[in-house]
Motif scaffolding. Structure first.
Motif, PDB file in Angstrom:
ATOM      1  N   GLY A 185      16.593  -6.155   1.260  1.00  0.00           N
ATOM      2  CA  GLY A 185      16.069  -4.913   1.785  1.00  0.00           C
ATOM      3  C   GLY A 185      14.833  -5.023   2.657  1.00  0.00           C
ATOM      4  O   GLY A 185      14.626  -5.967   3.402  1.00  0.00           O
ATOM      5  N   MET A 186      14.006  -3.995   2.529  1.00  0.00           N
ATOM      6  CA  MET A 186      12.850  -3.780   3.402  1.00  0.00           C
ATOM      7  C   MET A 186      11.824  -4.910   3.390  1.00  0.00           C
ATOM      8  O   MET A 186      11.284  -5.236   4.442  1.00  0.00           O
ATOM      9  CB  MET A 186      12.178  -2.457   3.028  1.00  0.00           C
ATOM     10  N   PRO A 187      11.524  -5.502   2.254  1.00  0.00           N
ATOM     11  CA  PRO A 187      10.519  -6.566   2.284  1.00  0.00           C
ATOM     12  C   PRO A 187      10.892  -7.713   3.215  1.00  0.00           C
ATOM     13  O   PRO A 187      10.011  -8.316   3.836  1.00  0.00           O
ATOM     14  CB  PRO A 187      10.448  -7.042   0.841  1.00  0.00           C
ATOM     15  N   GLN A 188      12.167  -8.003   3.325  1.00  0.00           N
ATOM     16  CA  GLN A 188      12.591  -9.099   4.207  1.00  0.00           C
ATOM     17  C   GLN A 188      12.499  -8.704   5.687  1.00  0.00           C
ATOM     18  O   GLN A 188      12.286  -9.553   6.540  1.00  0.00           O
ATOM     19  CB  GLN A 188      14.024  -9.527   3.865  1.00  0.00           C
ATOM     20  N   LEU A 189      12.616  -7.391   5.951  1.00  0.00           N
ATOM     21  CA  LEU A 189      12.532  -6.924   7.340  1.00  0.00           C
ATOM     22  C   LEU A 189      11.083  -6.802   7.816  1.00  0.00           C
ATOM     23  O   LEU A 189      10.797  -7.025   8.997  1.00  0.00           O
ATOM     24  CB  LEU A 189      13.237  -5.575   7.485  1.00  0.00           C
ATOM     25  N   PHE A 190      10.180  -6.405   6.896  1.00  0.00           N
ATOM     26  CA  PHE A 190       8.777  -6.174   7.273  1.00  0.00           C
ATOM     27  C   PHE A 190       7.835  -6.928   6.328  1.00  0.00           C
ATOM     28  O   PHE A 190       7.039  -6.318   5.599  1.00  0.00           O
ATOM     29  CB  PHE A 190       8.457  -4.675   7.219  1.00  0.00           C
ATOM     30  N   PRO A 191       7.840  -8.235   6.337  1.00  0.00           N
ATOM     31  CA  PRO A 191       6.990  -8.980   5.398  1.00  0.00           C
ATOM     32  C   PRO A 191       5.499  -8.779   5.652  1.00  0.00           C
ATOM     33  O   PRO A 191       4.712  -8.710   4.707  1.00  0.00           O
ATOM     34  CB  PRO A 191       7.393 -10.436   5.621  1.00  0.00           C
ATOM     35  N   GLU A 192       5.096  -8.637   6.930  1.00  0.00           N
ATOM     36  CA  GLU A 192       3.670  -8.442   7.230  1.00  0.00           C
ATOM     37  C   GLU A 192       3.154  -7.138   6.626  1.00  0.00           C
ATOM     38  O   GLU A 192       2.039  -7.073   6.115  1.00  0.00           O
ATOM     39  CB  GLU A 192       3.423  -8.435   8.749  1.00  0.00           C
ATOM     40  N   LEU A 193       3.976  -6.108   6.704  1.00  0.00           N
ATOM     41  CA  LEU A 193       3.607  -4.809   6.135  1.00  0.00           C
ATOM     42  C   LEU A 193       3.386  -4.923   4.629  1.00  0.00           C
ATOM     43  O   LEU A 193       2.391  -4.405   4.094  1.00  0.00           O
ATOM     44  CB  LEU A 193       4.681  -3.756   6.453  1.00  0.00           C
ATOM     45  N   TYR A 194       4.277  -5.610   3.951  1.00  0.00           N
ATOM     46  CA  TYR A 194       4.131  -5.769   2.503  1.00  0.00           C
ATOM     47  C   TYR A 194       2.902  -6.590   2.169  1.00  0.00           C
ATOM     48  O   TYR A 194       2.161  -6.270   1.237  1.00  0.00           O
ATOM     49  CB  TYR A 194       5.402  -6.398   1.905  1.00  0.00           C
ATOM     50  N   HIS A 195       2.655  -7.638   2.944  1.00  0.00           N
ATOM     51  CA  HIS A 195       1.465  -8.457   2.702  1.00  0.00           C
ATOM     52  C   HIS A 195       0.187  -7.630   2.892  1.00  0.00           C
ATOM     53  O   HIS A 195      -0.755  -7.745   2.102  1.00  0.00           O
ATOM     54  CB  HIS A 195       1.446  -9.690   3.614  1.00  0.00           C
ATOM     55  N   ARG A 196       0.164  -6.813   3.940  1.00  0.00           N
ATOM     56  CA  ARG A 196      -1.013  -5.960   4.186  1.00  0.00           C
ATOM     57  C   ARG A 196      -1.212  -4.963   3.059  1.00  0.00           C
ATOM     58  O   ARG A 196      -2.340  -4.727   2.619  1.00  0.00           O
ATOM     59  CB  ARG A 196      -0.879  -5.221   5.523  1.00  0.00           C
ATOM     60  N   ARG A 197      -0.120  -4.346   2.613  1.00  0.00           N
ATOM     61  CA  ARG A 197      -0.234  -3.352   1.530  1.00  0.00           C
ATOM     62  C   ARG A 197      -0.667  -3.997   0.222  1.00  0.00           C
ATOM     63  O   ARG A 197      -1.475  -3.437  -0.516  1.00  0.00           O
ATOM     64  CB  ARG A 197       1.083  -2.600   1.350  1.00  0.00           C
ATOM     65  N   ILE A 198      -0.147  -5.180  -0.067  1.00  0.00           N
ATOM     66  CA  ILE A 198      -0.565  -5.896  -1.282  1.00  0.00           C
ATOM     67  C   ILE A 198      -2.043  -6.263  -1.179  1.00  0.00           C
ATOM     68  O   ILE A 198      -2.815  -6.063  -2.127  1.00  0.00           O
ATOM     69  CB  ILE A 198       0.304  -7.157  -1.505  1.00  0.00           C
ATOM     70  N   SER A 199      -2.449  -6.747  -0.023  1.00  0.00           N
ATOM     71  CA  SER A 199      -3.856  -7.111   0.192  1.00  0.00           C
ATOM     72  C   SER A 199      -4.760  -5.882   0.065  1.00  0.00           C
ATOM     73  O   SER A 199      -5.828  -5.946  -0.554  1.00  0.00           O
ATOM     74  CB  SER A 199      -4.007  -7.750   1.562  1.00  0.00           C
TER      75      SER A 199
END
Length: 128
Positions: free
Chosen positions: A52-66
């Motif tokens: 799903g989405m995490p594989q499409l937008f990994p930078e977004l997930y990294h930013r949100r986790i950070s």
């Protein structure tokens, strides 16, 4: 003396309210830190799933986790700061309560002394 006692009584109430305010703020910061930690964990778990989405937008997930981890650290720092304010408010409250009790006891002693003097003055002398 009564006016000082009343002022100290009001000051005790204000100090207790201030202490309660700091305790409430501390609890709020801790709750926000816990929520941010939960969010970071949920995002990390969803990122670890290979679909799903995490594989499409990994930078977004990294930013949100950070960002969630940064919010957690910020709120924990603010909570630690409030702990210091709670300690100071507790010390002030205890000091004012002690002063209030001392003044109240002194007023009671003075009142008892006046009553004893009035009783002595009213008592007819038996020496006549």
């Amino acid at each position: 003396m009564a006016s000082r006692r009343e002022r100290l009584k009001k000051l005790v109430v204000v100090q207790e309210q201030l202490k309660a305010l700091h305790e409430t703020r501390h609890a709020g910061f801790v709750a926000q830190a816990i929520a941010a930690e939960s969010e970071a964990q949920a995002l990390a778990e969803s990122f670890d799933s290979a679909e799903g989405m995490p594989q499409l937008f990994p930078e977004l997930y990294h930013r949100r986790i950070s960002a969630a981890i940064n919010r957690q650290q910020l709120n924990l720092g603010l909570a630690r700061f409030e702990v210091g304010k709670i300690a100071a408010a507790t010390a002030r409250t205890n000091m004012v309560e002690r002063a209030y009790r001392d003044v109240r006891r002194q007023d009671e002693r003075d009142s008892a002394d006046r009553e004893r003097l009035e009783i002595i003055e009213r008592k007819p002398s038996d020496d006549k």
